[in-house]
Every structure is written in structure tokens, then in C-alpha cells.
Design a protein around this motif. Sequence first.
Motif, PDB file in Angstrom:
ATOM      1  N   ALA A  82       0.577  -1.270  -0.031  1.00  0.00           N
ATOM      2  CA  ALA A  82       0.089  -0.097  -0.065  1.00  0.00           C
ATOM      3  C   ALA A  82       0.729   1.142   0.027  1.00  0.00           C
ATOM      4  O   ALA A  82       0.611   2.111  -0.716  1.00  0.00           O
ATOM      5  CB  ALA A  82      -0.905  -0.060   1.039  1.00  0.00           C
ATOM      6  N   GLN A 144      -5.123  -5.242   0.738  1.00  0.00           N
ATOM      7  CA  GLN A 144      -5.394  -4.129   1.148  1.00  0.00           C
ATOM      8  C   GLN A 144      -5.546  -3.005  -0.025  1.00  0.00           C
ATOM      9  O   GLN A 144      -6.158  -2.054   0.125  1.00  0.00           O
ATOM     10  CB  GLN A 144      -4.599  -3.819   2.633  1.00  0.00           C
ATOM     11  CG  GLN A 144      -4.811  -2.510   3.142  1.00  0.00           C
ATOM     12  CD  GLN A 144      -3.945  -2.213   4.172  1.00  0.00           C
ATOM     13  OE1 GLN A 144      -4.270  -1.905   5.213  1.00  0.00           O
ATOM     14  NE2 GLN A 144      -2.816  -2.035   3.832  1.00  0.00           N
ATOM     15  N   CYS A 145      -4.362  -3.145  -0.783  1.00  0.00           N
ATOM     16  CA  CYS A 145      -4.474  -2.137  -2.045  1.00  0.00           C
ATOM     17  C   CYS A 145      -5.516  -1.896  -2.761  1.00  0.00           C
ATOM     18  O   CYS A 145      -5.874  -0.870  -3.279  1.00  0.00           O
ATOM     19  CB  CYS A 145      -3.421  -2.619  -2.767  1.00  0.00           C
ATOM     20  SG  CYS A 145      -1.599  -2.629  -2.128  1.00  0.00           S
ATOM     21  N   ALA A 147      -8.455  -1.422  -1.581  1.00  0.00           N
ATOM     22  CA  ALA A 147      -8.856  -0.281  -1.201  1.00  0.00           C
ATOM     23  C   ALA A 147      -8.656   1.171  -1.385  1.00  0.00           C
ATOM     24  O   ALA A 147      -9.377   2.253  -1.124  1.00  0.00           O
ATOM     25  CB  ALA A 147      -8.801  -0.290   0.595  1.00  0.00           C
ATOM     26  N   ARG A 154     -10.829  -0.413   3.401  1.00  0.00           N
ATOM     27  CA  ARG A 154      -9.733  -1.047   3.808  1.00  0.00           C
ATOM     28  C   ARG A 154      -9.532  -2.375   4.781  1.00  0.00           C
ATOM     29  O   ARG A 154      -9.035  -3.247   4.339  1.00  0.00           O
ATOM     30  CB  ARG A 154      -8.985   0.142   4.501  1.00  0.00           C
ATOM     31  CG  ARG A 154      -7.556  -0.318   4.807  1.00  0.00           C
ATOM     32  CD  ARG A 154      -6.755   0.155   5.991  1.00  0.00           C
ATOM     33  NE  ARG A 154      -7.771  -0.009   7.306  1.00  0.00           N
ATOM     34  CZ  ARG A 154      -7.510  -1.326   7.736  1.00  0.00           C
ATOM     35  NH1 ARG A 154      -6.323  -2.185   7.265  1.00  0.00           N
ATOM     36  NH2 ARG A 154      -8.221  -1.610   8.765  1.00  0.00           N
ATOM     37  N   SER A 158      -8.648  -6.251   3.268  1.00  0.00           N
ATOM     38  CA  SER A 158      -7.706  -6.830   4.197  1.00  0.00           C
ATOM     39  C   SER A 158      -8.497  -8.054   4.888  1.00  0.00           C
ATOM     40  O   SER A 158      -7.671  -9.048   5.081  1.00  0.00           O
ATOM     41  CB  SER A 158      -7.037  -5.810   5.236  1.00  0.00           C
ATOM     42  OG  SER A 158      -7.976  -5.162   5.998  1.00  0.00           O
ATOM     43  N   SER A 176      -6.207  -7.438  10.472  1.00  0.00           N
ATOM     44  CA  SER A 176      -6.660  -6.069   9.588  1.00  0.00           C
ATOM     45  C   SER A 176      -6.752  -4.936  10.605  1.00  0.00           C
ATOM     46  O   SER A 176      -6.195  -3.831  10.001  1.00  0.00           O
ATOM     47  CB  SER A 176      -8.194  -6.204   9.267  1.00  0.00           C
ATOM     48  OG  SER A 176      -8.778  -5.108   8.806  1.00  0.00           O
ATOM     49  N   THR A 183      -0.781   1.908   8.350  1.00  0.00           N
ATOM     50  CA  THR A 183      -1.527   2.341   7.215  1.00  0.00           C
ATOM     51  C   THR A 183      -2.173   3.624   7.384  1.00  0.00           C
ATOM     52  O   THR A 183      -2.184   4.746   6.571  1.00  0.00           O
ATOM     53  CB  THR A 183      -2.609   1.479   6.604  1.00  0.00           C
ATOM     54  OG1 THR A 183      -1.853   0.348   6.194  1.00  0.00           O
ATOM     55  CG2 THR A 183      -3.299   1.501   5.154  1.00  0.00           C
TER      56      THR A 183
END
Length: 264
Positions: A82, A144-145, A147, A154, A158, A176, A183
Motif C-alpha cells: 500500500a 488491502q491495496c 481499498a 480498507r 484486508s 486487519s 497504514t
Amino acid sequence: MSLFEALVLAIVEGLTEFLPVSSTGHMIIATSLLGMESTPFVKLFTVAIQLGTILSVVVLYFKRFFKSLDFYYKLFVAFLPAAVLGLVFSDLIDTMLESPMTVAISLVIGGVVLLFVDKWFNKPKIDDSDDISYAKAFRIGLYQCLAMIPGTSRSGASIVGGMAEKLSRKSAAEFSFFLAVPTMFGATGKKLIDYFMDGGQLTSDEVNILVIGNIVGFVVAIIAIRSFIGFLTKHGFKLFGWYRIIVGLVIIVLLLSGQSLSVV
């Protein structure tokens, strides 16, 4: 921004940040219902109050954060995708953030996924997030990316990624939460730097609003996390799926009816 508006947004943030329902989508609805203008400070506030929600994770899982260095290494590996892609595609992400329709469609698609995720990944092998390998942590970070597409969520991306990697619902949700700390801290730090680099300044009233917002977000997030883990363990994701679909359709109807909505 009035104190009342700040309290409403802080409650919305605290309730939705760690649930797989998209805090961005809910912020659109909240700011639109309140008739708020998308000013630089409002945009800063909606990101900066994440510091309070981050702290809620650290407090609730205090022992885990001071258990071993291996824990931090895995978080770094999961956070790396991310961080890299966020920098590379920052302009594209900003463009998508200007589209409420993108958020609405993502909400609906993500909701459909949540309706079936319990059936797709129903044979977990890992019930403790400490048992996640570095390879699994990296792959969860790739999930997660997703998101980065506004409205995806997000936490939802995840958690689904964790379940795809054979984690139980509970362990996937907890990882998560942990992954949210670096993040969200990174996103908040970047937003603050950009705000001040662009010449932004904070009045004493705005500082007070930020402090109060973070406190409220912290308290609400603690309640949301505790409730979510218990509900998720017993009932799974289907209710969240239907909820996302309804929220997404509401936004689509508002947009098609000519309602002006903005992503803060």
C-alpha cells in the motif's frame, strides 16, 4: 465546521473505520446530510481523526504490540504494498476520490462479495494472527491495496484477503486492525504534511475541534471493534454485505436524482 458537525463525523469515523462498510461512503452521506462544504480543513479533519481510531487499536491490543519484533516485521511487510502503490498512483487515487459514483459502485460490488465470502473461505487453518507467515502477510497487504479504490473499504479488503489466506474470521479481522495502524498513520501523516506545505494554518478553535474529534473517534472505535469481533465470530459477513449494497444504492439514487454529493 461546527462542533456538532465534528462530533457527527467523529462518530461516523469511529463506527465505520474498522467495519467492512467503507468509512468514505458514510462520510459522503454524513457531510451531504449536514450540508457541509468540502473545505481544506474539513478534508484534513476527516483524515486526522483517524489518529484517535488508530489509538483505539493500540489500547485494545496493547500486549500484542509489545510482544515481539516479529510482529512489527510482519506488519511492515503487509504495509509495504500500500505504501509503494499509494505513492505511485496517488494522482489516480485523488481523481477517483472526486467521484461519488465510484464510491457507490464499489460499495455495491463489495457488498455482493461479502454475501458469499463465508462460503468461499470456510476452511480456516489459522486461528491466531501470530501464526501468519511473511508471505501471507505480504499477500494480505496486496488485498488491502484494493481499498485504494474509494468505497472498497480498507478493513473489508484486508479481512477478505486474510480469509483467502486461510485465517479464521476473527484472526483475519484482528490482523486487519493491526495493519490499520501503520497504514492509517501514514495516510494521516501525509495529509497533515500536505496541508501545512500548501500554506494551511489551524486556528485555536480548529485545534480544539481536532482534539475533541479524535477523543470521540477513539471511544466510539473501541466500542465498534469489540462489538464487531463478537458479531463477526457468530454471524459472519452477510449482514454487512446487504448493508453495503443498500448504502451504495442510496448514493446512486441520490446522484441520479441530481443531488450534489462530494467526497471529503
